[in-house]
Design a protein around this motif. Structure first.
Motif, PDB file in Angstrom:
ATOM      1  N   THR A 144      29.637  41.829  37.378  1.00  0.00           N
ATOM      2  CA  THR A 144      30.523  40.971  38.160  1.00  0.00           C
ATOM      3  C   THR A 144      31.685  40.507  37.298  1.00  0.00           C
ATOM      4  N   LEU A 145      32.827  40.291  37.925  1.00  0.00           N
ATOM      5  CA  LEU A 145      34.000  39.708  37.266  1.00  0.00           C
ATOM      6  C   LEU A 145      34.285  38.368  37.919  1.00  0.00           C
ATOM      7  N   ASP A 146      34.326  37.314  37.104  1.00  0.00           N
ATOM      8  CA  ASP A 146      34.550  35.978  37.637  1.00  0.00           C
ATOM      9  C   ASP A 146      35.658  35.285  36.851  1.00  0.00           C
ATOM     10  N   ILE A 204      29.475  39.983  29.078  1.00  0.00           N
ATOM     11  CA  ILE A 204      29.611  41.237  28.337  1.00  0.00           C
ATOM     12  C   ILE A 204      31.069  41.635  28.131  1.00  0.00           C
ATOM     13  N   GLY A 205      31.996  40.790  28.554  1.00  0.00           N
ATOM     14  CA  GLY A 205      33.393  41.139  28.355  1.00  0.00           C
ATOM     15  C   GLY A 205      34.313  40.075  28.922  1.00  0.00           C
ATOM     16  N   CYS A 206      35.577  40.160  28.547  1.00  0.00           N
ATOM     17  CA  CYS A 206      36.553  39.179  29.029  1.00  0.00           C
ATOM     18  C   CYS A 206      37.933  39.804  29.050  1.00  0.00           C
ATOM     19  N   ALA A 207      38.830  39.175  29.794  1.00  0.00           N
ATOM     20  CA  ALA A 207      40.227  39.606  29.838  1.00  0.00           C
ATOM     21  C   ALA A 207      41.054  38.475  30.425  1.00  0.00           C
ATOM     22  N   GLU A 218      51.311  39.502  31.640  1.00  0.00           N
ATOM     23  CA  GLU A 218      50.892  40.099  30.375  1.00  0.00           C
ATOM     24  C   GLU A 218      49.380  39.978  30.205  1.00  0.00           C
ATOM     25  N   ILE A 219      48.752  41.087  29.856  1.00  0.00           N
ATOM     26  CA  ILE A 219      47.304  41.114  29.619  1.00  0.00           C
ATOM     27  C   ILE A 219      47.018  40.686  28.186  1.00  0.00           C
ATOM     28  N   LYS A 220      46.055  39.783  28.035  1.00  0.00           N
ATOM     29  CA  LYS A 220      45.695  39.279  26.714  1.00  0.00           C
ATOM     30  C   LYS A 220      44.172  39.175  26.586  1.00  0.00           C
ATOM     31  N   ARG A 221      43.706  39.298  25.362  1.00  0.00           N
ATOM     32  CA  ARG A 221      42.306  39.011  25.012  1.00  0.00           C
ATOM     33  C   ARG A 221      41.312  39.834  25.847  1.00  0.00           C
ATOM     34  N   MET A 222      41.606  41.132  26.003  1.00  0.00           N
ATOM     35  CA  MET A 222      40.675  41.993  26.727  1.00  0.00           C
ATOM     36  C   MET A 222      39.673  42.579  25.737  1.00  0.00           C
ATOM     37  N   TRP A 223      38.392  42.382  26.044  1.00  0.00           N
ATOM     38  CA  TRP A 223      37.314  42.830  25.150  1.00  0.00           C
ATOM     39  C   TRP A 223      36.088  43.184  25.960  1.00  0.00           C
ATOM     40  N   VAL A 224      35.372  44.224  25.519  1.00  0.00           N
ATOM     41  CA  VAL A 224      34.103  44.626  26.128  1.00  0.00           C
ATOM     42  C   VAL A 224      33.066  44.714  25.014  1.00  0.00           C
ATOM     43  N   PHE A 237      38.764  46.067  34.366  1.00  0.00           N
ATOM     44  CA  PHE A 237      39.570  44.893  34.027  1.00  0.00           C
ATOM     45  C   PHE A 237      41.047  45.151  34.316  1.00  0.00           C
ATOM     46  N   LEU A 238      41.549  46.302  33.858  1.00  0.00           N
ATOM     47  CA  LEU A 238      42.967  46.604  34.051  1.00  0.00           C
ATOM     48  C   LEU A 238      43.331  46.660  35.529  1.00  0.00           C
ATOM     49  N   THR A 239      42.469  47.286  36.331  1.00  0.00           N
ATOM     50  CA  THR A 239      42.725  47.379  37.762  1.00  0.00           C
ATOM     51  C   THR A 239      42.743  46.000  38.408  1.00  0.00           C
TER      52      THR A 239
END
Length: 296
Positions: A144-146, A204-207, A218-224, A237-239
């Motif tokens: 899930t993305l929240d 398990i990840g963030c963005a 601007e996309i920042k702090r993307m991590w898996v 995440f990008l989508t």
């Protein structure tokens, strides 16, 4: 959705439930159904808090309570308040529960062996590889993305892991205070947002997405997390961030990255970003990307 694909998934489900014995109330020949057996395995040697157990298995509280009551009545578990917070219930195995779990483990190994034994070596390798792929894809489907506040404990946990990885991978090390985004608090509405990915309740990840007034998103702090890589989460995440930026009326999406992050660079190219001249003076960046997006 393709009807043939739906039929194949349903056929697969029927085959699996029959072969692994979940249609019986006496799972693995014991006096309990698979729900109780699985709960014993999930509780493990260290015990668990009941809420975390529910979240990880995706079960409602009433059903978990019924399973725990049955296990407690059989003397397999003890359910009690957490010593540090009596509002939190914990569950741990008794000695009898540990013995039952060990027996279930042994019989589970035997069941797995019985699935492989009739096959030749090549078929076994194909089956195990196919199972691993199915496991990855089913896991990806549960993520899930929240949107959360950057100060949320799960957000802070992801950011700490992210910064630690960058410190190890960058030849200059990494200090967030020296970057253009020293504080993830800049990713709060209305000028941004922060997403956390969770699997079975675990982050398990963030963005993050910066939405400065009158400028490109601007996309920042993307991590898996390393264990979650290969699930397509970076692309997801990008989508999602692109859709959110379009919804906010933005027509340009930007990001910068370090030369050490070669997998990320490949991902950006494959997702339609093009490399452009530097648009900021981020000290840790070697590559800058942007993508034109359509307003939603």
């Amino acid at each position: 959705m393709d009807a043939g694909q739906i039929d194949q998934v349903r056929h697969f489900n029927r085959t699996v439930t029959e072969r692994v014995g979940v249609l019986h109330d006496r799972y693995l020949g014991r006096d309990r159904p698979i729900g109780e057996a699985r709960l014993l395995w999930e509780i493990g040697e260290q015990g668990q808090d009941v809420r975390g157990l529910r979240e990880r298995l995706g079960l409602d509280s009433g059903y978990v309570s019924r399973l725990l009551r049955a296990l407690e009545a059989d003397g397999l578990v003890v359910v009690e308040p957490h010593p540090g917070d009596r509002r939190v219930r914990t569950v741990r195995l008794t000695g009898t529960g540990r013995a039952e779990r060990d027996l279930l483990d042994e019989r589970s190994d035997d069941l797995a062996g019985s699935l492989l034994e009739p096959l030749n070596a090549g078929q076994r390798a194909r089956l195990v590889a196919a199972m691993a792929e199915v496991d990855r894809l089913l896991t990806a489907g549960t993520v899930t993305l929240d949107a959360v506040d950057p100060d949320h404990p799960d957000a802070r946990r992801c950011l700490r892991s992210y910064f630690t990885e960058l410190q190890e991978r960058f030849d200059t090390g990494f200090d967030p205070a020296q970057s253009l985004l020293p504080d993830a608090g800049g990713l709060r509405p209305p000028d941004g947002l922060f997403l956390v990915a969770r699997s079975q309740g675990e982050p398990i990840g963030c963005a993050g997405l910066k939405l400065p007034p009158g400028s490109a998103a601007e996309i920042k702090r993307m991590w898996v997390a390393p264990a979650a890589r290969g699930l397509g989460l970076g692309r997801r995440f990008l989508t999602e961030l692109e859709e959110l930026a379009a919804r906010d009326g933005r027509v340009l999406l930007r990001l910068d990255t370090n030369k050490a992050l070669d997998a990320a660079i490949g991902l950006y190219h494959s997702c339609g970003f093009r490399e452009v001249p530097a648009f900021n003076d981020e000290p840790y960046a070697h590559h800058w990307f942007e993508k034109r997006i359509e307003r939603s």
